[in-house]
Design a protein around this motif. Structure first.
Motif, short mmCIF file in Angstrom:
data_model
loop_
_atom_site.label_atom_id
_atom_site.label_comp_id
_atom_site.label_asym_id
_atom_site.label_seq_id
_atom_site.Cartn_x
_atom_site.Cartn_y
_atom_site.Cartn_z
N GLY A 69 -6.54 86.48 -13.40
CA GLY A 69 -6.17 87.52 -12.45
C GLY A 69 -4.76 87.33 -11.91
N LEU A 70 -4.40 86.05 -11.61
CA LEU A 70 -3.05 85.78 -11.09
C LEU A 70 -2.00 86.05 -12.16
N GLU A 71 -2.34 85.65 -13.41
CA GLU A 71 -1.37 85.86 -14.49
C GLU A 71 -1.19 87.34 -14.84
N SER A 72 -2.15 88.17 -14.41
CA SER A 72 -2.03 89.60 -14.71
C SER A 72 -0.96 90.28 -13.86
N VAL A 73 -0.53 89.55 -12.79
CA VAL A 73 0.54 90.12 -11.94
C VAL A 73 1.84 90.11 -12.74
N GLN A 74 2.48 91.24 -12.84
CA GLN A 74 3.70 91.38 -13.66
C GLN A 74 4.96 91.22 -12.81
N GLN A 125 2.70 82.92 -9.41
CA GLN A 125 2.75 82.03 -10.56
C GLN A 125 2.66 80.57 -10.14
N LYS A 126 3.20 80.24 -8.99
CA LYS A 126 3.09 78.88 -8.48
C LYS A 126 1.62 78.52 -8.20
N LYS A 127 0.91 79.48 -7.63
CA LYS A 127 -0.51 79.26 -7.35
C LYS A 127 -1.30 79.16 -8.66
N ALA A 128 -0.96 80.00 -9.65
CA ALA A 128 -1.64 79.94 -10.94
C ALA A 128 -1.43 78.59 -11.60
N GLU A 129 -0.21 78.03 -11.49
CA GLU A 129 0.07 76.73 -12.07
C GLU A 129 -0.76 75.64 -11.41
#
Length: 679
Positions: free
Chosen positions: A224-229, A530-534
């Motif tokens: 879901g986080l990576e889906s943010v463009q 992206q920081k949170k996704a990492e």
């Protein structure tokens, strides 16, 4: 030990039979002529049981006649044994009616009758050589040595497993760890579950499933986080350049308006820039807060759904208890009505006995005058003594009848009191059920209420799931930015209130820069996401390492079981050789765990004993018995089994044993009655 002769009396359809036995004795003849009954008689004399392990003594008797006496005498090479089974019904005192069936089994060993069955059985086991004290008390060593089917399928697996472990020796857990030191990694795990591989494996697989589920949930969040463009790089660079250019234009216009640098204008501009940056950061936090808010709500929904499920299950369990209690109340009422009817019948019978007693008690002895012998001369009664004797006998009979009626009345009173006691017990049971029923109903309502509340709460929580909205801080910052912008504009206007065209241009440029700042804000939000996704990807890596640890433990638990079974098999081979394999553990596909079992294979195959052919079972059973005798140092006993026609002549002759064989064979071509032949 070898049987030389057998004498049978009144055993099932055998009225009388005598046979001189040989080392290979086969009772041949048509069906239903007594072949099987002959070896059943011998088997019963040695074991007290039938071939199937039952003890239906009444079936021994011809036509099931209760009081027939059944006897079997065995003449062995070292002793003689005679067993007599008889039944009778003792006559009840008073009425003379037959009582309950009684039976006894008497033993004669070498002509001496034993006082008790227990003493006789101990003496017989000693003569047979099967009186060894085994820890496996349920294992019948005598049957194991004479019945080829006993070890393979005649005793339950727990008894057989205990016996096999007893004679081969147990495998300790330390033996397993010593065989493969890698297993020391799971020592604590195995100890926690008392070294039960099934329980340990179940725990590990539960942990594997839980970690996999957690990883899947985290991967969904990352997805879901990576889906943010992110914004288009060209658009982002264009926005940066446009802002710099517009700021320069505005600054030039402001200088143009003021004619010099105005500290107040510069301060307002810095404040506006600072508030704009804070607004962008606040919007990013709003997005993160909404995501965290929704995650917590979804977690709470899952918890409440579990609460609802548990409460509904508890309610269902209580409903079953309620139905059971209601059925008990109804059943006790029916029993009470039935017993009250019995009491009423007994009371009627007691009244009949009472009336009978009074009627008999009121009877008087009446002697007809015709029975007197009177002297014609003096009128003296010549047979007075005989008449008195008649009277005494009549009165004695009367008293005996009265005593019998009194005994019956007392018995009826006792029966009535016992039935009243039963009624009282039933009423207490009913009262107890009626007392518990409201509590059960109350608990049911409580759990149903809890389940409904959980369901309602889930509905309310679902309504709280929300999209991204501005927080109070973001809203306040928007107002502050607007105020700072207005203040800045006012300062510019104050400096050059007359130059409306310049001011209009500055306003237009500021409106244009807001659009470009929106692009920058969106990029900042993307970078935070992206920081949170990492960070979550790093958490997934840690969970995957944990998953690997649990999967390795699962492999080691299977390895523990594999090594332990291997050690057992080596010990089993030391006693039973390599021709028969014992299965001690079996995988349960339905439960996903290992279950304890115990069954041998047939000779030289992997086929389970119970799935083998008749000949395979007989040959395997004798092979197993020979191994047990050899390991325990026991002597030979006769092998007794039915239907040796399952074996061909060569197989029967080649049975690897020196023990005597006593069996049967269906042959209605050469024989019309039971005939003893030798193999």
């Amino acid at each position: 030990m070898e049987l030389k002769k057998v004498i049978i009396e009144n055993f099932r359809n055998i009225v009388h039979a005598e046979y001189d036995l040989t080392s290979r004795s086969i009772f041949a003849g048509p069906n239903r002529k007594g072949k099987t009954n002959t070896i059943l008689a011998i088997y019963w004399a040695l074991t007290d049981l039938l071939l199937d392990g039952s003890s239906d003594y009444q079936s021994f008797k011809p036509g099931y006649i209760e009081e027939t006496e059944v006897s079997v005498e065995l003449v062995c090479d070292t002793f003689t044994l005679k067993k007599v089974y008889k039944g009778w019904r003792p006559r009840q005192q008073g009425s003379g009616d037959p009582g309950d069936l009684q039976h006894t089994t008497d033993y004669w060993i070498d002509g001496t009758k034993y006082k008790t069955q227990g003493e006789a059985k101990r003496a017989l086991l000693k003569l047979l050589g099967t009186d060894q004290q085994l820890e496996t008390s349920k294992f019948d060593l005598t049957r194991a040595l004479i019945d080829p089917y006993y070890i393979g399928q005649g005793c339950d697996y727990k008894t057989l497993r205990s016996f096999v472990v007893e004679i081969i020796g147990d495998v300790s857990n330390e033996d397993v760890f010593a065989a493969d030191p890698v297993l020391l990694m799971i020592r604590d795990l195995m100890a926690r579950y008392q070294y039960d591989p099934g329980l340990a494996q179940k725990f590990v697989k539960q942990q594997v499933a839980a970690v996999k589920k957690d990883i899947e949930a985290s991967e969904q969040q990352v997805k879901g986080l990576e889906s943010v463009q992110d914004v288009d790089p060209i658009l982002f660079k264009k926005a940066q350049d446009s802002i710099v250019q517009i700021d320069k234009q505005i600054e030039g216009l402001q200088v143009q308006l003021s004619g010099k640098d105005n500290p107040q204008v510069n301060e307002a501009k810095l404040k506006l820039s600072d508030l704009t940056l804070k607004l962008a950061e606040s919007r990013t936090k709003d997005m993160e807060a909404v995501q965290e808010h929704n995650r917590q709500i979804e977690a709470e929904i899952s918890r409440l759904q579990k609460v609802q499920q548990d409460a509904e299950q508890q309610a269902q369990d209580l409903i079953r208890r309620k139905i059971s209690a209601e059925n008990a109340i109804l059943g006790n009422d029916q029993k009470i009505v039935s017993i009250e009817q019995q009491i009423e019948d007994l009371e009627a019978r007691r009244q009949d006995r009472l009336q009978e007693y009074h009627a008999r008690s009121a009877e008087e002895y009446m002697l007809p005058e015709s029975q007197k012998e009177v002297c014609p001369n003096c009128g003296h009664v010549l047979n007075l003594e005989a008449l008195e004797s008649y009277r005494s006998a009549w009165e004695a009979n009367k008293q005996r009848d009265l005593d019998y009626i009194v005994r019956q009345g007392k018995q009826l009173n006792n029966d009535i009191e016992n039935l009243r006691f039963k009624i009282e017990e039933l009423r207490k049971g009913k009262a107890s059920s009626e007392e518990n029923l409201p509590l059960i109903k109350q608990e049911i309502r409580s759990f149903e209420t809890e389940a409904q509340q959980a369901q309602d709460s889930v509905g309310q929580l679902r309504k709280q799931l929300t999209d991204i909205v501005d927080s109070e801080r973001t809203t306040a910052l928007k107002e502050s930015v607007k105020e700072a912008q207005d203040n800045y504009d006012n300062l510019i206007k104050a400096q050059q209130a007359s130059v409306e065209e310049v001011q209009g241009e500055i306003k237009r440029l500021k409106a244009e820069t807001l659009q470009h700042h929106g692009v920058l804000d969106y990029h900042v939000a993307y970078m935070v996401t992206q920081k949170k996704a990492e960070a979550m990807r790093n958490q997934i890596k840690t969970k995957e390492d944990t998953l690997i640890d649990f999967e390795q433990q699962s492999i080691l638990v299977d390895r523990f079981l594999e090594i332990k079974l291997g050690l057992f098999q080596r010990r089993i081979s030391g006693v039973f050789g390599d021709r028969v394999q014992f299965t001690l553990i079996k995988y349960n596909l339905k439960k996903g765990s290992w279950d304890e079992v115990c069954y041998p294979s047939v000779l030289d195959k992997n086929t389970p004993f119970e799935d083998g052919s008749g000949s395979e079972k007989i040959l395997t059973g004798i092979y197993l018995a020979e191994c047990v005798k050899r390991h325990l140092g026991l002597g030979d006993l006769p092998y007794i089994f039915d239907e040796c026609d399952k074996l061909d002549t060569a197989s029967l002759a080649a049975i690897p044993t020196q023990a005597q064989i006593i069996t049967t064979k269906v042959d209605d071509v050469n024989y019309n009655k039971v005939t003893l032949i030798s193999a």
